[in-house]
Write a protein that holds these residues in place. Sequence first.
Motif, mmCIF file in Angstrom:
data_model
loop_
_atom_site.group_PDB
_atom_site.id
_atom_site.type_symbol
_atom_site.label_atom_id
_atom_site.label_comp_id
_atom_site.label_asym_id
_atom_site.label_seq_id
_atom_site.Cartn_x
_atom_site.Cartn_y
_atom_site.Cartn_z
ATOM 1 N N UNK A 80 0.995 -1.311 0.111
ATOM 2 C CA UNK A 80 -0.102 0.038 0.081
ATOM 3 C C UNK A 80 0.868 1.315 0.013
ATOM 4 N N UNK A 81 1.936 1.140 0.758
ATOM 5 C CA UNK A 81 2.678 2.455 1.119
ATOM 6 C C UNK A 81 3.539 2.821 -0.030
ATOM 7 N N UNK A 82 4.114 1.687 -0.849
ATOM 8 C CA UNK A 82 4.857 1.838 -2.281
ATOM 9 C C UNK A 82 3.874 2.246 -3.230
ATOM 10 N N UNK A 83 2.693 1.777 -3.318
ATOM 11 C CA UNK A 83 1.828 2.169 -4.412
ATOM 12 C C UNK A 83 1.365 3.447 -4.017
ATOM 13 N N UNK A 84 1.306 4.135 -2.983
ATOM 14 C CA UNK A 84 0.785 5.374 -2.726
ATOM 15 C C UNK A 84 1.866 6.342 -3.115
ATOM 16 N N UNK A 85 3.198 5.889 -2.622
ATOM 17 C CA UNK A 85 4.192 7.080 -3.034
ATOM 18 C C UNK A 85 4.448 6.876 -4.451
ATOM 19 N N UNK A 86 4.239 5.901 -5.152
ATOM 20 C CA UNK A 86 4.459 6.134 -6.684
ATOM 21 C C UNK A 86 3.406 6.947 -6.981
ATOM 22 N N UNK A 87 2.171 6.670 -6.581
ATOM 23 C CA UNK A 87 1.064 7.635 -7.523
ATOM 24 C C UNK A 87 1.366 9.003 -7.299
ATOM 25 N N UNK A 88 2.007 9.252 -6.034
ATOM 26 C CA UNK A 88 2.346 10.780 -5.693
ATOM 27 C C UNK A 88 3.429 11.310 -6.468
ATOM 28 N N UNK A 89 4.329 10.589 -7.092
ATOM 29 C CA UNK A 89 5.737 10.964 -7.621
ATOM 30 C C UNK A 89 5.296 11.974 -8.787
ATOM 31 N N UNK A 90 5.921 13.130 -8.606
ATOM 32 C CA UNK A 90 5.368 14.257 -9.716
ATOM 33 C C UNK A 90 6.316 14.484 -10.794
ATOM 34 N N UNK A 91 7.597 13.712 -10.853
ATOM 35 C CA UNK A 91 8.307 13.875 -11.900
ATOM 36 C C UNK A 91 9.264 12.449 -11.927
ATOM 37 N N UNK A 92 9.768 12.396 -13.265
ATOM 38 C CA UNK A 92 10.324 11.218 -13.587
ATOM 39 C C UNK A 92 11.816 10.997 -12.642
ATOM 40 N N UNK A 93 12.233 11.930 -12.081
ATOM 41 C CA UNK A 93 13.481 11.668 -11.103
ATOM 42 C C UNK A 93 13.003 11.093 -9.798
ATOM 43 N N UNK A 94 11.799 11.684 -9.305
ATOM 44 C CA UNK A 94 11.310 10.967 -8.142
ATOM 45 C C UNK A 94 10.856 9.650 -8.402
ATOM 46 N N UNK A 95 10.518 9.385 -9.389
ATOM 47 C CA UNK A 95 10.132 8.092 -9.776
ATOM 48 C C UNK A 95 11.228 6.948 -9.799
ATOM 49 N N UNK A 96 12.201 7.627 -10.587
ATOM 50 C CA UNK A 96 13.265 6.750 -10.672
ATOM 51 C C UNK A 96 14.019 6.432 -9.413
ATOM 52 N N UNK A 97 13.894 7.473 -8.321
ATOM 53 C CA UNK A 97 14.345 7.288 -6.896
ATOM 54 C C UNK A 97 13.748 6.091 -6.248
#
Length: 365
Positions: A8-25
């Motif tokens: 749950x936590x992982x999915x919600x943090x992914x959904x909130x990622x606002x740019x590609x760098x954050x997503x890659x991190x």
Amino acid sequence: MDYAATGQEALSRIAEASDLETLEALRVEFLGKQGSISGLLKTLGKLDPEERKVEGPKIHALRESVSDALAARKDVLETAALNARLASETIDLSLPAPEAPRGTVHPISQVMDEIAEIFADLGFSVATGPEIEDDWHNFTALNMPESHPARAMHDTFYFPDRDAQNREMLLRTHTSPVQMRTMLKDGAPLRIIAPGRVYRSDSDATHTPMFHQVEGLVIDKDVHLGHLKWTLETFLKAFFEREDIVLRLRPSYFPFTEPSVEADIGFTLIDGKRVIGGDPSKGEGGWMEVLGSGMVNRRVIEFAGLDPNEWQGFAFGIGIDRLAMLKYGMDDLRAFFDGDVRWLSHYGFSALDVPTLSGGVGTPA
Ligand code: DAH
């Protein structure tokens, strides 16, 4: 173990990622080599087979859902980034072309084109030859054997090595070797001009080590000096675009012509400035030497493998740089080769200003 909370936590943090760098991190944090979910996978090896059967599918399912979520979010962010770029980088194709940078055609190139245009109208085609020549074409075949004094006057740049036929190699000192090359290649009759660069070890205010000439050659039957005079006069009138060109022919000497003639063109003084045209013998002004010419020497015709009893001709060599300066009012030869953008934009020609006989061979840009 229950991995629902972790997922749950992982999915919600992914959904909130606002740019590609954050997503890659986040990808590195969960699935990288040291990632938390990768860590869970590593624990499987230490479990006994029964536990592994239970835990294995759960961890793999977790890994899969996180990796799917990462891919889906990446898609969304990439599309958004592309749309933003497209919106900010629109091009208005109806805008006018920019003023600068704007290149110009060098006056030498322009004058060469003008000369080719005029002679094309007289039935001459353009021939070329190499700037790196051998001693035979540049001198010997033009009736200047090794000991000939005229060779010394050419201030020749020689190469240290000879060619395969043991000929001395040099930078051509004039365009005259193109005469020989064309006769050997095409035979007779012939009507050509050969514009190009020539080289002499000579440098001062009126001489540069590289300069430009145009050679002319006509080989035919029953050609005489009158044809030469008419051709030169017709050319100079067309080039300077005036009818009152007066030519003075003086006897001279060139090894490759007999008889040889140097031609001067008359100028008049207008407000102290030399202007081409008019007859200097009838007022103020003078003569300016513009070319060398003559009837092709029999020896040269023989060197070209033709029978001098059957074929004659005339030839001429004109200094292009001098002609360009006279026509367009430039007084320093060296500026031709400085590459100064201000000079070029002042004296240069528009690429669209193609010389034509009907439109005038030299209308400045
Ligand atoms: N080649 C001579 C020179 O560079 C110019 C010249 C003179 C060319 C007479 C000719 C000619 O074709 O007939 O000084």
